[in-house]
Design a protein around this motif. Structure first.
Motif, PDB file in Angstrom:
ATOM      1  N   GLY A 133       0.792  -1.227   0.000  1.00 17.75           N
ATOM      2  CA  GLY A 133       0.000   0.000   0.000  1.00 17.75           C
ATOM      3  C   GLY A 133       0.818   1.268   0.000  1.00 17.75           C
ATOM      4  O   GLY A 133       0.284   2.353   0.240  1.00 17.75           O
ATOM      5  N   GLY A 134       2.127   1.166  -0.265  1.00 14.72           N
ATOM      6  CA  GLY A 134       2.964   2.358  -0.291  1.00 14.72           C
ATOM      7  C   GLY A 134       3.477   2.711   1.098  1.00 14.72           C
ATOM      8  O   GLY A 134       3.289   1.959   2.059  1.00 14.72           O
ATOM      9  N   PRO A 135       4.134   3.850   1.242  1.00  9.58           N
ATOM     10  CA  PRO A 135       4.802   4.213   2.503  1.00  9.58           C
ATOM     11  C   PRO A 135       3.922   4.130   3.744  1.00  9.58           C
ATOM     12  O   PRO A 135       4.360   3.652   4.790  1.00  9.58           O
ATOM     13  N   ASP A 136       2.677   4.588   3.647  1.00 11.60           N
ATOM     14  CA  ASP A 136       1.790   4.542   4.818  1.00 11.60           C
ATOM     15  C   ASP A 136       0.639   3.557   4.634  1.00 11.60           C
ATOM     16  O   ASP A 136      -0.268   3.497   5.468  1.00 11.60           O
ATOM     17  N   GLY A 137       0.677   2.792   3.557  1.00  9.68           N
ATOM     18  CA  GLY A 137      -0.358   1.803   3.297  1.00  9.68           C
ATOM     19  C   GLY A 137      -1.603   2.338   2.616  1.00  9.68           C
ATOM     20  O   GLY A 137      -2.525   1.572   2.340  1.00  9.68           O
ATOM     21  N   LEU A 138      -1.652   3.623   2.320  1.00 12.10           N
ATOM     22  CA  LEU A 138      -2.879   4.229   1.791  1.00 12.10           C
ATOM     23  C   LEU A 138      -2.712   4.834   0.399  1.00 12.10           C
ATOM     24  O   LEU A 138      -3.570   5.597  -0.056  1.00 12.10           O
ATOM     25  N   THR A 139      -1.641   4.484  -0.300  1.00 12.11           N
ATOM     26  CA  THR A 139      -1.394   5.071  -1.613  1.00 12.11           C
ATOM     27  C   THR A 139      -2.511   4.759  -2.597  1.00 12.11           C
ATOM     28  O   THR A 139      -3.052   5.648  -3.276  1.00 12.11           O
ATOM     29  N   VAL A 140      -2.881   3.486  -2.709  1.00 15.21           N
ATOM     30  CA  VAL A 140      -3.945   3.105  -3.647  1.00 15.21           C
ATOM     31  C   VAL A 140      -5.297   3.599  -3.132  1.00 15.21           C
ATOM     32  O   VAL A 140      -6.146   4.037  -3.911  1.00 15.21           O
ATOM     33  N   PHE A 141      -5.483   3.540  -1.840  1.00 16.35           N
ATOM     34  CA  PHE A 141      -6.718   4.054  -1.251  1.00 16.35           C
ATOM     35  C   PHE A 141      -6.964   5.514  -1.649  1.00 16.35           C
ATOM     36  O   PHE A 141      -8.090   5.903  -1.966  1.00 16.35           O
ATOM     37  N   ARG A 142      -5.920   6.322  -1.622  1.00 17.58           N
ATOM     38  CA  ARG A 142      -6.067   7.736  -1.986  1.00 17.58           C
ATOM     39  C   ARG A 142      -6.573   7.880  -3.422  1.00 17.58           C
ATOM     40  O   ARG A 142      -7.420   8.730  -3.713  1.00 17.58           O
ATOM     41  N   ARG A 143      -6.051   7.054  -4.319  1.00 14.77           N
ATOM     42  CA  ARG A 143      -6.473   7.136  -5.723  1.00 14.77           C
ATOM     43  C   ARG A 143      -7.933   6.725  -5.886  1.00 14.77           C
ATOM     44  O   ARG A 143      -8.675   7.327  -6.666  1.00 14.77           O
ATOM     45  N   VAL A 144      -8.344   5.698  -5.148  1.00  6.88           N
ATOM     46  CA  VAL A 144      -9.744   5.264  -5.214  1.00  6.88           C
ATOM     47  C   VAL A 144     -10.658   6.342  -4.632  1.00  6.88           C
ATOM     48  O   VAL A 144     -11.694   6.691  -5.217  1.00  6.88           O
ATOM     49  N   ALA A 145     -10.273   6.890  -3.484  1.00  7.78           N
ATOM     50  CA  ALA A 145     -11.083   7.924  -2.844  1.00  7.78           C
ATOM     51  C   ALA A 145     -11.226   9.155  -3.734  1.00  7.78           C
ATOM     52  O   ALA A 145     -12.295   9.779  -3.796  1.00  7.78           O
ATOM     53  N   ALA A 146     -10.161   9.506  -4.439  1.00  7.62           N
ATOM     54  CA  ALA A 146     -10.184  10.695  -5.300  1.00  7.62           C
ATOM     55  C   ALA A 146     -11.161  10.548  -6.455  1.00  7.62           C
ATOM     56  O   ALA A 146     -11.735  11.539  -6.929  1.00  7.62           O
ATOM     57  N   ALA A 147     -11.377   9.326  -6.913  1.00 11.23           N
ATOM     58  CA  ALA A 147     -12.249   9.097  -8.070  1.00 11.23           C
ATOM     59  C   ALA A 147     -13.644   8.637  -7.685  1.00 11.23           C
ATOM     60  O   ALA A 147     -14.548   8.611  -8.529  1.00 11.23           O
ATOM     61  N   ALA A 148     -13.849   8.269  -6.431  1.00 11.86           N
ATOM     62  CA  ALA A 148     -15.092   7.610  -6.027  1.00 11.86           C
ATOM     63  C   ALA A 148     -16.333   8.448  -6.285  1.00 11.86           C
ATOM     64  O   ALA A 148     -17.371   7.930  -6.727  1.00 11.86           O
ATOM     65  N   LEU A 149     -16.260   9.741  -6.021  1.00 13.86           N
ATOM     66  CA  LEU A 149     -17.427  10.610  -6.168  1.00 13.86           C
ATOM     67  C   LEU A 149     -17.970  10.568  -7.601  1.00 13.86           C
ATOM     68  O   LEU A 149     -19.181  10.637  -7.827  1.00 13.86           O
ATOM     69  N   HIS A 150     -17.074  10.424  -8.568  1.00 14.98           N
ATOM     70  CA  HIS A 150     -17.463  10.385  -9.985  1.00 14.98           C
ATOM     71  C   HIS A 150     -18.253   9.120 -10.316  1.00 14.98           C
ATOM     72  O   HIS A 150     -19.146   9.151 -11.172  1.00 14.98           O
ATOM     73  N   TRP A 151     -17.944   8.025  -9.619  1.00 10.96           N
ATOM     74  CA  TRP A 151     -18.547   6.732  -9.965  1.00 10.96           C
ATOM     75  C   TRP A 151     -19.752   6.380  -9.096  1.00 10.96           C
ATOM     76  O   TRP A 151     -20.638   5.631  -9.531  1.00 10.96           O
ATOM     77  N   LEU A 152     -19.813   6.929  -7.885  1.00 12.90           N
ATOM     78  CA  LEU A 152     -20.911   6.596  -6.989  1.00 12.90           C
ATOM     79  C   LEU A 152     -22.205   7.306  -7.373  1.00 12.90           C
ATOM     80  O   LEU A 152     -22.200   8.464  -7.800  1.00 12.90           O
ATOM     81  N   ALA A 153     -23.313   6.604  -7.181  1.00  9.15           N
ATOM     82  CA  ALA A 153     -24.622   7.231  -7.286  1.00  9.15           C
ATOM     83  C   ALA A 153     -24.862   8.065  -6.030  1.00  9.15           C
ATOM     84  O   ALA A 153     -24.214   7.836  -4.996  1.00  9.15           O
ATOM     85  N   PRO A 154     -25.767   9.042  -6.063  1.00 10.76           N
ATOM     86  CA  PRO A 154     -26.100   9.769  -4.834  1.00 10.76           C
ATOM     87  C   PRO A 154     -26.522   8.781  -3.744  1.00 10.76           C
ATOM     88  O   PRO A 154     -27.364   7.909  -3.968  1.00 10.76           O
ATOM     89  N   GLY A 155     -25.893   8.916  -2.581  1.00 15.07           N
ATOM     90  CA  GLY A 155     -26.158   7.985  -1.490  1.00 15.07           C
ATOM     91  C   GLY A 155     -25.349   6.709  -1.566  1.00 15.07           C
ATOM     92  O   GLY A 155     -25.408   5.872  -0.649  1.00 15.07           O
ATOM     93  N   GLY A 156     -24.579   6.524  -2.642  1.00 25.58           N
ATOM     94  CA  GLY A 156     -23.763   5.325  -2.797  1.00 25.58           C
ATOM     95  C   GLY A 156     -22.611   5.310  -1.807  1.00 25.58           C
ATOM     96  O   GLY A 156     -22.158   6.357  -1.323  1.00 25.58           O
ATOM     97  N   ARG A 157     -22.116   4.096  -1.511  1.00 23.57           N
ATOM     98  CA  ARG A 157     -21.086   3.950  -0.482  1.00 23.57           C
ATOM     99  C   ARG A 157     -19.818   3.294  -1.029  1.00 23.57           C
ATOM    100  O   ARG A 157     -19.891   2.342  -1.801  1.00 23.57           O
ATOM    101  N   LEU A 158     -18.688   3.830  -0.620  1.00 21.11           N
ATOM    102  CA  LEU A 158     -17.383   3.217  -0.842  1.00 21.11           C
ATOM    103  C   LEU A 158     -16.987   2.528   0.452  1.00 21.11           C
ATOM    104  O   LEU A 158     -16.983   3.153   1.511  1.00 21.11           O
ATOM    105  N   LEU A 159     -16.643   1.237   0.369  1.00 19.39           N
ATOM    106  CA  LEU A 159     -16.229   0.485   1.559  1.00 19.39           C
ATOM    107  C   LEU A 159     -14.836  -0.076   1.325  1.00 19.39           C
ATOM    108  O   LEU A 159     -14.591  -0.764   0.325  1.00 19.39           O
ATOM    109  N   VAL A 160     -13.929   0.241   2.249  1.00 24.49           N
ATOM    110  CA  VAL A 160     -12.533  -0.173   2.110  1.00 24.49           C
ATOM    111  C   VAL A 160     -12.029  -0.713   3.445  1.00 24.49           C
ATOM    112  O   VAL A 160     -12.219  -0.082   4.488  1.00 24.49           O
TER     113      VAL A 160
END
Length: 265
Positions: A196-223
């Motif tokens: 996951g990179g230096p702090d374990g959250l490198t890939v998580f950051r990329r997913v979080a940055a794009a999630a709003l574009h893919w989620l429906a209103p009220g949709g949830r990202l679970l990690v």
């Protein structure tokens, strides 16, 4: 089943550090086609090859899920993420299994929701070719589309803004901690599924940055994360416009961070 000298097999496995030696011995004996085949399986297991890779399957949430060499083996603690995802679903429910590995999360959530009458549309993706091949095998009965590529890159554009459940089992082991992992994971699972990179959250950051574009209103990202990472992870989710929450299971030693897309705004 090859059953000769099962006690000796158990002793060999226990000496190699297999905690559940009796169960493993029974499974290997069941899988072996001959005495020589069983000896070969035991040699590989003692050398550190994951039991699941030798059997060709693992059990996850009551399902037998196919796995293969070079594919990440789903952890039982990740069943907590499935449990959270399946609570209060949208109907119909559009699910995206990101970093899907063998597809176990998407399979389990879709199966459990379908059993309650929820209509499910499932899409999955992973960077590793072996994982994609495995996921396509596991998800074929659900008519799921499985794509190969870097995170959201290979996904069809018409999925954007429609996802109700974004399951992202991103790698969260800090790079420096990889060397301390059990050899089953460190030496036999893809580095991309662990690091996951230096702090374990490198890939998580990329997913979080794009999630709003893919989620429906009220949709949830679970990690899934570690408990130590959860505070920073929630800050990252909030920074990218998601409403963060944290859920923990003491029983499974599991921590899941959830980012919800606001229904308005």
């Amino acid at each position: 089943m090859i059953v000769s000298d099962i006690d000796s097999l158990v002793t060999t496995l226990r000496a190699a550090g297999c905690v559940f030696a009796e169960e493993e011995a029974a499974l290997l004996a069941e899988a072996a086609a001959s005495e020589s085949d069983l000896k070969d399986l035991v040699v590989q297991r003692v050398s550190g090859v994951p039991l699941e890779h030798l059997l060709g399957w693992t059990e996850f949430r009551g399902l037998r899920v196919a796995v293969a060499p070079g594919v990440f083996v789903p952890r039982q603690r990740t069943g907590f993420l499935v449990e959270l995802a399946a609570a209060d679903p949208h109907d119909p429910c559009v699910i995206l299994d990101m970093c899907c590995g063998c597809g176990a999360l998407g399979l389990a959530v879709a199966t459990e929701l379908s059993a309650t009458g929820v209509r499910v549309e499932l899409t999955a993706s992973d960077l590793e070719p072996a994982a994609v091949t495995c996921a396509r095998r596991n998800l074929a009965p659900l008519n799921a589309s499985v794509y190969q590529g870097d995170l959201f890159t290979p996904l069809p554009p018409d999925l954007a803004g429609r996802v109700h459940l974004l399951l992202a089992n991103t790698p969260y082991v800090p790079t420096a901690a990889i060397a301390d992992m059990p050899p089953e994971a460190r030496d036999h699972e893809p580095r991309t599924a662990l690091d996951g990179g230096p702090d374990g959250l490198t890939v998580f950051r990329r997913v979080a940055a794009a999630a709003l574009h893919w989620l429906a209103p009220g949709g949830r990202l679970l990690v899934e994360t570690s408990s130590e990472q959860s505070a920073l992870a929630t800050e990252i989710l909030a920074h990218h416009g998601l409403t963060p929450t944290v859920a923990e299971s003491e029983e499974l030693y599991a921590t899941v961070v959830i980012g919800t897309r606001p229904i308005t705004g």
